[in-house]
Structure formats: structure tokens, C-alpha cells
Scaffold this active site. Structure first.
Site, PDB file in Angstrom:
ATOM      1  N   ASN A 207       0.846  -1.201   0.000  1.00  0.00           N
ATOM      2  CA  ASN A 207       0.000   0.000   0.000  1.00  0.00           C
ATOM      3  C   ASN A 207       0.881   1.252   0.000  1.00  0.00           C
ATOM      4  OD1 ASN A 207       0.593   0.797   2.838  1.00  0.00           O
ATOM      5  ND2 ASN A 207      -0.343  -1.190   3.250  1.00  0.00           N
ATOM      6  N   ASP A 276      -3.984  -6.260   4.871  1.00  0.00           N
ATOM      7  CA  ASP A 276      -4.983  -7.126   5.513  1.00  0.00           C
ATOM      8  C   ASP A 276      -4.844  -8.579   5.070  1.00  0.00           C
ATOM      9  OD1 ASP A 276      -6.311  -5.166   7.044  1.00  0.00           O
ATOM     10  OD2 ASP A 276      -7.187  -4.374   5.196  1.00  0.00           O
ATOM     11  N   LYS A 286       9.768 -16.655 -10.416  1.00  0.00           N
ATOM     12  CA  LYS A 286       8.911 -15.627 -11.016  1.00  0.00           C
ATOM     13  C   LYS A 286       7.817 -16.281 -11.859  1.00  0.00           C
ATOM     14  CE  LYS A 286       8.836 -11.722 -14.091  1.00  0.00           C
ATOM     15  NZ  LYS A 286       9.529 -10.950 -15.106  1.00  0.00           N
ATOM     16  N   PHE A 323      -4.483   3.383  14.885  1.00  0.00           N
ATOM     17  CA  PHE A 323      -4.862   4.340  13.844  1.00  0.00           C
ATOM     18  C   PHE A 323      -6.024   3.791  13.046  1.00  0.00           C
ATOM     19  CE2 PHE A 323      -1.737   7.777  13.599  1.00  0.00           C
ATOM     20  CZ  PHE A 323      -0.900   7.370  14.623  1.00  0.00           C
ATOM     21  N   LYS A 337     -13.637   0.654  16.210  1.00  0.00           N
ATOM     22  CA  LYS A 337     -12.310   0.038  16.272  1.00  0.00           C
ATOM     23  C   LYS A 337     -11.727   0.098  17.688  1.00  0.00           C
ATOM     24  CE  LYS A 337     -10.909   0.243  12.064  1.00  0.00           C
ATOM     25  NZ  LYS A 337     -10.408   0.743  10.821  1.00  0.00           N
ATOM     26  N   LYS A 341     -10.890  -3.610  18.847  1.00  0.00           N
ATOM     27  CA  LYS A 341      -9.470  -3.976  18.846  1.00  0.00           C
ATOM     28  C   LYS A 341      -8.848  -3.936  20.236  1.00  0.00           C
ATOM     29  CE  LYS A 341      -8.291  -3.036  14.164  1.00  0.00           C
ATOM     30  NZ  LYS A 341      -7.155  -3.427  13.332  1.00  0.00           N
TER      31      LYS A 341
HETATM   32  O1  C5P Z   1      -8.519  -2.669  10.917  1.00  0.00           O
HETATM   33  P1  C5P Z   1      -7.685  -1.536  10.479  1.00  0.00           P
HETATM   34  O2  C5P Z   1      -6.619  -1.962   9.503  1.00  0.00           O
HETATM   35  O3  C5P Z   1      -8.432  -0.356   9.987  1.00  0.00           O
HETATM   36  O4  C5P Z   1      -6.962  -1.045  11.810  1.00  0.00           O
HETATM   37  C1  C5P Z   1      -5.988  -0.081  11.802  1.00  0.00           C
HETATM   38  C2  C5P Z   1      -5.150  -0.177  13.045  1.00  0.00           C
HETATM   39  O5  C5P Z   1      -4.805  -1.524  13.356  1.00  0.00           O
HETATM   40  C3  C5P Z   1      -3.823   0.514  12.841  1.00  0.00           C
HETATM   41  O6  C5P Z   1      -3.384   0.987  14.093  1.00  0.00           O
HETATM   42  C4  C5P Z   1      -2.938  -0.602  12.317  1.00  0.00           C
HETATM   43  O7  C5P Z   1      -1.558  -0.337  12.552  1.00  0.00           O
HETATM   44  C5  C5P Z   1      -3.427  -1.776  13.107  1.00  0.00           C
HETATM   45  N1  C5P Z   1      -3.370  -3.052  12.379  1.00  0.00           N
HETATM   46  C6  C5P Z   1      -2.501  -4.029  12.778  1.00  0.00           C
HETATM   47  N2  C5P Z   1      -2.477  -5.240  12.117  1.00  0.00           N
HETATM   48  C7  C5P Z   1      -3.287  -5.462  11.069  1.00  0.00           C
HETATM   49  C8  C5P Z   1      -4.183  -4.466  10.645  1.00  0.00           C
HETATM   50  C9  C5P Z   1      -4.181  -3.274  11.322  1.00  0.00           C
HETATM   51  O8  C5P Z   1      -1.741  -3.815  13.731  1.00  0.00           O
HETATM   52  N3  C5P Z   1      -3.241  -6.630  10.451  1.00  0.00           N
END
Ligand code: C5P
Length: 396
Positions: A207, A276, A286, A323, A337, A341
């Protein structure tokens, strides 16, 4: 702590304009700044600029101040630290050899305060044995040299010689002054940047994260005296001064490094943009166009671990900042979140065309158990400070 005074010597180099930012950075940490310039420096930035920034008279000539005939001595005595930034090869050579032929070099010779020098010059001047010898001589006398960085130089050459990062110079000066603010004795873990998830040895999913926010947070935490571990995906940012950096590539590597650092941390800041999903299979060779079209057009993905949620599951009294980057309904998603989380604070912002990713400024909301606060647009460095102020207030 009683207010410290830093005397900043500015020499004749294009990087002189960056000294304005150094002044700002030190002032932000409560430091009083006074400026002394060489005649050549005044060709690049006018003394009035520094006078306006510091609200102090700016000294240039040895005999400028009729009310103080020994100006270099009084300047030298009131400084807790003398910083020369940018320092040209010429001034570096003079200071190394005790030559005192203007106000700046005379002050350098007469001060008993610690001396910190941030050189900036053309790569060939920087790599000239005379300059290397002079830097060695200064270091042997206990002068702190902040190495120049590499990159494009104003003269068109590419190489080492660019003034070190302003934030790194500020960090070094604050550390030398013993300015330890509210994270002294604390351990902080920061994740930053993107993760890259390989498809084959040459392709990957990733990304746009630049890592700037995470790096700003790591740097700001270090300035406050924290021991900082920065778990960083691949970014093209210089290592922040005084921060331990663990380089990772994939989400799984980031999880392992983050869990290890978070285990001993008081505060975990999860600023990384973790992919994700990752390809279920990583091809050893390759995948060639044509013969591997079916494998390339349909890549099966699997969920990556949620690093923040995994650390939060066993967080105890440790504080977690997460974040949320959203394109719509920013605050509502961020509130969700916070709970789902297990974070103590969510920094939410809107992403999209030209917003946040790669930018130097950010408009964010801070969301915690008490509600949402909308912050104005500000630099990522400033936002890092605002986030840390809030995080510190949540520490036990
Ligand atoms: O679920 P989302 O990606 O929107 O969540 C964002 C937050 O979770 C950010 O703080 C990101 O660094 C953290 N995150 C993480 N591991 C992941 C996805 C997100 O630590 N696999």
C-alpha cells in the site's frame, strides 16, 4: 527544569534556511535560542529572520555591539550548548584548529559549553581527507558531530554532505542538554510503514504508506526520553536518531517483532499500514506472463494477523494507540475500532486522493473512551506530539 539556552551558529551555506526549523524545534521543547551568524551566512538568510524567530538580537560582527565590547565572551558564557548548523568546511576547519577570526569562531573558541556541529557541504568537500581529519580532531576533543546525510545536494552532485535531518539535530541537542521530558524511563514500541506481501520473488501486494507518521512518533517519543523500538516496514526515511529500528517486510514478520518489543513496553503505537491479506502461496520462481496467466489472474489470499489486536489481547496496564484510516464515516468507524481492537486511543483520519499517505501534514480525530476530539490540520511532527501528550496522560 530551568530553561536552557542554546547558541546557534549559522554559516554560509544554502542549508542556512533549515536553521529556522531547528530554532522552532528547540523552542518547542522549551529551549531559548540565540543566533550568531557569519557574514557569509547573512547572504543566505537575513539576521532579521532569526531575530523575529528568537526575539533575541542576532550577532554577526565582532564589534557590532557598542554596549558590549567583549560580545563573544558574554555570548559564550550564557550558552548551555553551542550548536553550529549548518557548518561549512571552512568554519569546521577553523574551529578544529582554534582559528578565531570572526564573532562565530571567536565565540566557539571561548565557550566552555558543549559544542555540537552539523556539517553541510558538497560531497567532495565532505569526503576530502582534510575535512575528515578535522572532524576526527573535533570528535577527539569531545565535540559532537552530527553526520551529514546523503542525497541530492544543492550544487547538483549526489552524495553525502546534506545537512542532517532537522528533527535529528533537535533530538541530539535536547539529549545533550539532558532535556528529558515525560517519557523518561518508559519503553515505547511503534509500528510504521507498509508491509509487503510477496506473490513471487519479484511481485508483492502493498500500500501507499510512507511511514512518516510512525517515524515522527518514534522520534518524538525519543525526544521525550523514551527508549523506542520502531518496527518498520520498507520505507525510504532516515533512521530517527536515538531509536532502535527493527526492519521487517511482511505482516507476519511485523507481528513477531512487535510482540517482542511490546512485551517490555509501556506504550504501543500501531501506526503501520498492515496489509490485511497476503497471497496464500508464494511462488519460489517468477510467475511468467503467458505460462502463469492463470496463477497471476487469480491469486488466493489469506487473512494476515491483526498485530494491534494480538498485542491488545494481553495488554494488561499497557497503553495502546491505534490508527484508523477511512474514506468515509471516519469517527463512527474509529469508535467501533476502539472497542473491537482493545485500543485505549484511536487516531483517525480520512484518506484518499492526496490525503495523509506521503503527506507531511494530517488532520485527525482523537477517539478514546471519553469521546472524539477533532484536531486542526497540522504537521505530522506536531501531531506526533499531540498524540503522545494524550498517550502519556493514559499511562499508569
Ligand atoms: O482494521 P484496520 O486496519 O483499519 O486497523 C488499523 C489499526 O490496526 C492501525 O493501528 C494498524 O496499525 C493496526 N493493524 C494491525 N495489524 C493489522 C491491521 C491493522 O496492527 N493486520
Amino acid at each position: 527544569m530551568e530553561q536552557k539556552t542554546v547558541l546557534i551558529g549559522v554559516t554560509g551555506c544554502i542549508a542556512a534556511y533549515k536553521t529556522c526549523e531547528i530554532v522552532r524545534g528547540l523552542q518547542k521543547a522549551g529551549v531559548r535560542c540565540k543566533v550568531v551568524m557569519t557574514e557569509h551566512a547573512t547572504q543566505f538568510v537575513g539576521p532579521l529572520t532569526f531575530r523575529s524567530l528568537t526575539h533575541e538580537p542576532v550577532a554577526v560582527g565582532l564589534f557590532d555591539n557598542p554596549s558590549d565590547p567583549i560580545h563573544h565572551i558574554s555570548l559564550a558564557q550564557e550558552a548551555d550548548l553551542f550548536l553550529i548548523a549548518p557548518c561549512t568546511a571552512n568554519v569546521l576547519a577553523k574551529v578544529a584548529n582554534g582559528i578565531a577570526d570572526d564573532l562565530l569562531t571567536t565565540t566557539a573558541l571561548s565557550t566552555t559549553a558543549p559544542l555540537v556541529i552539523a556539517p553541510a557541504m558538497n560531497v567532495h568537500m565532505y569526503e576530502n581527507p582534510a575535512t575528515i581529519y578535522n572532524m576526527g580532531k573535533l570528535e577527539a576533543r569531545g565535540v559532537r558531530i552530527i553526520e551529514a546525510g546523503s542525497g541530492y545536494l544543492a550544487c547538483g552532485d549526489v552524495g553525502r554532505g546534506r545537512l542532517a535531518d532537522v528533527s535529528d539535530i533537535v533530538s541530539v541537542v535536547l539529549a545533550e542538554l539532558g532535556i528529558r521530558r515525560n517519557l523518561e524511563g518508559r519503553q515505547v514500541m511503534v509500528t510504521a510503514g507498509p508491509t509487503v506481501e510477496p506473490i513471487d520473488p519479484v511481485r508483492y501486494l502493498s500500500n501507499h504508506s510512507s511511514g512518516k507518521m510512525g517515524y515522527a512518533l518514534a522520534r518524538a517519543a525519543a525526544v521525550r526520553g523514551a527508549r523506542v523500538t520502531l518496527v518498520s516496514g520498507p520505507v525510504s526515511l532516515p533512521k530517527p536518531e536515538g531509536v532502535r529500528v527493527v526492519q521487517v517486510r511482511t505482516a507476519c514478520e511485523m507481528l513477531a517483532a512487535a510482540e517482542e518489543a511490546f512485551a517490555v513496553a509501556d506504550l504501543g503505537v500501531f501506526a503501520a499500514a498492515v496489509a490485511d491479506m497476503r497471497p496464500k502461496q508464494v511462488a519460489a520462481h517468477k510467475l511468467k506472463k503467458g505460462e502463469s496467466d492463470s496463477a497471476l489472474s487469480c491469486i488466493e489470499l489469506v487473512r494476515n494477523p491483526d498485530i494491534l489486536a494480538t498485542c491488545a489481547a494481553s495488554k494488561g496496564r499497557r497503553v495502546i494507540v491505534g490508527f484508523a484510516a477511512e474514506t468515509d464515516d471516519v469517527v463512527a468507524y474509529a469508535k467501533g475500532k476502539l472497542a473491537s481492537k482493545g485500543a485505549d486511543l484511536i487516531v483517525a483520519n480520512e484518506v484518499g486522493e492526496g490525503k495523509v499517505f506521503g503527506a507531511d501534514s494530517n488532520q485527525a480525530w482523537l477517539i478514546d473512551a471519553h469521546g472524539a476530539e477533532q484536531l486542526p490540520l497540522m504537521s505530522k511532527d506536531r501531531l506526533a506530539d499531540v498524540i503522545l501528550d494524550r498517550a502519556v496522560s493514559l499511562l499508569p
